[in-house]
Design an enzyme around this catalytic site. Structure first.
Site, PDB file in Angstrom:
ATOM      1  N   PRO A  41       0.780  -1.227   0.000  1.00  0.00           N
ATOM      2  CA  PRO A  41       0.000   0.000   0.000  1.00  0.00           C
ATOM      3  C   PRO A  41       0.821   1.291   0.000  1.00  0.00           C
ATOM      4  O   PRO A  41       1.827   1.404   0.700  1.00  0.00           O
ATOM      5  CB  PRO A  41      -0.836  -0.091   1.286  1.00  0.00           C
ATOM      6  CG  PRO A  41      -0.178  -1.125   2.112  1.00  0.00           C
ATOM      7  CD  PRO A  41       0.478  -2.081   1.160  1.00  0.00           C
ATOM      8  N   ASN A  42       0.337   2.212  -0.817  1.00  0.00           N
ATOM      9  CA  ASN A  42       0.864   3.578  -0.954  1.00  0.00           C
ATOM     10  C   ASN A  42       2.168   3.666  -1.738  1.00  0.00           C
ATOM     11  O   ASN A  42       2.627   4.768  -2.038  1.00  0.00           O
ATOM     12  CB  ASN A  42       1.013   4.262   0.429  1.00  0.00           C
ATOM     13  CG  ASN A  42      -0.323   4.417   1.105  1.00  0.00           C
ATOM     14  OD1 ASN A  42      -1.260   4.936   0.505  1.00  0.00           O
ATOM     15  ND2 ASN A  42      -0.456   3.936   2.327  1.00  0.00           N
ATOM     16  N   ARG A  93       5.121  11.881  -3.491  1.00  0.00           N
ATOM     17  CA  ARG A  93       4.937  12.428  -2.141  1.00  0.00           C
ATOM     18  C   ARG A  93       6.143  12.024  -1.272  1.00  0.00           C
ATOM     19  O   ARG A  93       6.787  11.001  -1.543  1.00  0.00           O
ATOM     20  CB  ARG A  93       3.683  11.836  -1.473  1.00  0.00           C
ATOM     21  CG  ARG A  93       2.380  12.131  -2.170  1.00  0.00           C
ATOM     22  CD  ARG A  93       1.798  13.475  -1.735  1.00  0.00           C
ATOM     23  NE  ARG A  93       0.451  13.671  -2.266  1.00  0.00           N
ATOM     24  CZ  ARG A  93       0.176  14.070  -3.499  1.00  0.00           C
ATOM     25  NH1 ARG A  93       1.156  14.305  -4.337  1.00  0.00           N
ATOM     26  NH2 ARG A  93      -1.072  14.232  -3.901  1.00  0.00           N
ATOM     27  N   ASN A 101       7.927  -5.811  -0.917  1.00  0.00           N
ATOM     28  CA  ASN A 101       7.845  -4.696   0.022  1.00  0.00           C
ATOM     29  C   ASN A 101       6.366  -4.580   0.396  1.00  0.00           C
ATOM     30  O   ASN A 101       5.571  -3.989  -0.350  1.00  0.00           O
ATOM     31  CB  ASN A 101       8.349  -3.389  -0.600  1.00  0.00           C
ATOM     32  CG  ASN A 101       8.384  -2.254   0.417  1.00  0.00           C
ATOM     33  OD1 ASN A 101       7.796  -2.353   1.496  1.00  0.00           O
ATOM     34  ND2 ASN A 101       9.061  -1.172   0.073  1.00  0.00           N
ATOM     35  N   ALA A 104       3.136  -0.909   4.781  1.00  0.00           N
ATOM     36  CA  ALA A 104       2.572  -0.886   6.141  1.00  0.00           C
ATOM     37  C   ALA A 104       2.066  -2.264   6.582  1.00  0.00           C
ATOM     38  O   ALA A 104       2.057  -2.568   7.788  1.00  0.00           O
ATOM     39  CB  ALA A 104       1.441   0.138   6.209  1.00  0.00           C
ATOM     40  N   GLU A 108      12.261 -10.014   1.700  1.00  0.00           N
ATOM     41  CA  GLU A 108      11.587  -8.808   2.205  1.00  0.00           C
ATOM     42  C   GLU A 108      12.481  -7.599   1.949  1.00  0.00           C
ATOM     43  O   GLU A 108      13.670  -7.639   2.286  1.00  0.00           O
ATOM     44  CB  GLU A 108      11.335  -8.959   3.705  1.00  0.00           C
ATOM     45  CG  GLU A 108      10.752  -7.717   4.352  1.00  0.00           C
ATOM     46  CD  GLU A 108      10.613  -7.847   5.874  1.00  0.00           C
ATOM     47  OE1 GLU A 108      10.951  -8.916   6.429  1.00  0.00           O
ATOM     48  OE2 GLU A 108      10.168  -6.873   6.503  1.00  0.00           O
ATOM     49  N   TYR A 162      11.363   8.795   0.767  1.00  0.00           N
ATOM     50  CA  TYR A 162      11.298   7.710  -0.213  1.00  0.00           C
ATOM     51  C   TYR A 162      11.949   8.032  -1.568  1.00  0.00           C
ATOM     52  O   TYR A 162      11.909   7.212  -2.478  1.00  0.00           O
ATOM     53  CB  TYR A 162       9.830   7.295  -0.419  1.00  0.00           C
ATOM     54  CG  TYR A 162       9.174   6.788   0.854  1.00  0.00           C
ATOM     55  CD1 TYR A 162       9.596   5.599   1.442  1.00  0.00           C
ATOM     56  CD2 TYR A 162       8.158   7.499   1.488  1.00  0.00           C
ATOM     57  CE1 TYR A 162       9.021   5.138   2.611  1.00  0.00           C
ATOM     58  CE2 TYR A 162       7.569   7.040   2.659  1.00  0.00           C
ATOM     59  CZ  TYR A 162       8.016   5.862   3.216  1.00  0.00           C
ATOM     60  OH  TYR A 162       7.443   5.402   4.374  1.00  0.00           O
ATOM     61  N   HIS A 180      12.781  -3.139   2.117  1.00  0.00           N
ATOM     62  CA  HIS A 180      12.244  -1.829   2.477  1.00  0.00           C
ATOM     63  C   HIS A 180      13.186  -0.759   1.956  1.00  0.00           C
ATOM     64  O   HIS A 180      14.413  -0.940   1.957  1.00  0.00           O
ATOM     65  CB  HIS A 180      12.085  -1.686   3.989  1.00  0.00           C
ATOM     66  CG  HIS A 180      11.097  -2.664   4.533  1.00  0.00           C
ATOM     67  ND1 HIS A 180       9.744  -2.517   4.355  1.00  0.00           N
ATOM     68  CD2 HIS A 180      11.273  -3.837   5.186  1.00  0.00           C
ATOM     69  CE1 HIS A 180       9.120  -3.551   4.900  1.00  0.00           C
ATOM     70  NE2 HIS A 180      10.032  -4.376   5.403  1.00  0.00           N
ATOM     71  N   ARG A 192      13.181   4.169  12.518  1.00  0.00           N
ATOM     72  CA  ARG A 192      11.925   4.927  12.495  1.00  0.00           C
ATOM     73  C   ARG A 192      11.069   4.566  13.721  1.00  0.00           C
ATOM     74  O   ARG A 192      11.585   4.070  14.713  1.00  0.00           O
ATOM     75  CB  ARG A 192      11.224   4.669  11.152  1.00  0.00           C
ATOM     76  CG  ARG A 192      12.104   5.079   9.959  1.00  0.00           C
ATOM     77  CD  ARG A 192      11.421   4.880   8.636  1.00  0.00           C
ATOM     78  NE  ARG A 192      10.263   5.756   8.500  1.00  0.00           N
ATOM     79  CZ  ARG A 192       9.364   5.652   7.518  1.00  0.00           C
ATOM     80  NH1 ARG A 192       9.525   4.717   6.584  1.00  0.00           N
ATOM     81  NH2 ARG A 192       8.340   6.467   7.464  1.00  0.00           N
TER      82      ARG A 192
END
Ligand code: CA2
Length: 138
Positions: free
Chosen positions: A9-10, A17, A71, A74, A95, A22, A97, A104
């Protein structure tokens, strides 16, 4: 060699953004660079904002592809369902990121993917995906 990159998601907002976290490349632009670099790899890309669609895709390719670079965004920190899907299939999952999630917020330190993944690569920006693909080639 057939490898699928799955983004959660996103991540469709990459390059549009929050560039300070990112980066400013869209994933589509970066994916074209990966295809150019890894010419001998059949690379595919799938993105969804919907947990069930991510699980469906893992099940769909998880007995025929050589690798999945995931990835889960969330959902990494919440999804027992994605973890179970990875455990249920044969294709190894790396996995990835973009950010170093351990630098974070506390809730990003938990991953439901890491215990069932072949390996984890995080914090290298978009290069995390490149490193994951390389790991399948060796
Ligand atoms: O660092 C990563 O790759 C993350 O998986 C990104 C997720 C975040 O929830 C994870 O904790 C770490 C967030 C993806 C959201 O992507 C955006 C991209 C551009 C603008 C806004 C969000």
């Amino acid at each position: 060699m057939k490898i699928l990159i799955i983004n959660g998601p996103n991540l469709n907002l990459l390059g549009k953004r929050e560039p300070e976290i990112y980066g400013s490349d869209t994933f589509e632009d970066y994916f074209a660079k990966l295809q150019f670099k890894f010419k001998d790899v059949e690379l595919e890309y799938f993105q969804s904002n919907i947990e069930g669609e991510l699980i469906g895709k893992i099940q769909e390719v998880g007995f025929s592809y050589d690798g999945i670079v995931l990835n889960a965004a969330a959902y990494t920190h919440t999804s027992v369902g994605i973890g179970d899907a990875i455990k249920a299939v044969e294709t190894p999952v790396i996995e990835v990121h973009i950010s170093n999630t351990h630098q974070r917020e506390e809730f990003r330190h938990v991953s439901y993917i890491s215990p069932v993944a072949k390996g984890v690569i995080l914090g290298f920006g978009l290069q995390s995906y490149d490193l994951a693909i390389q790991s399948f080639l060796e």
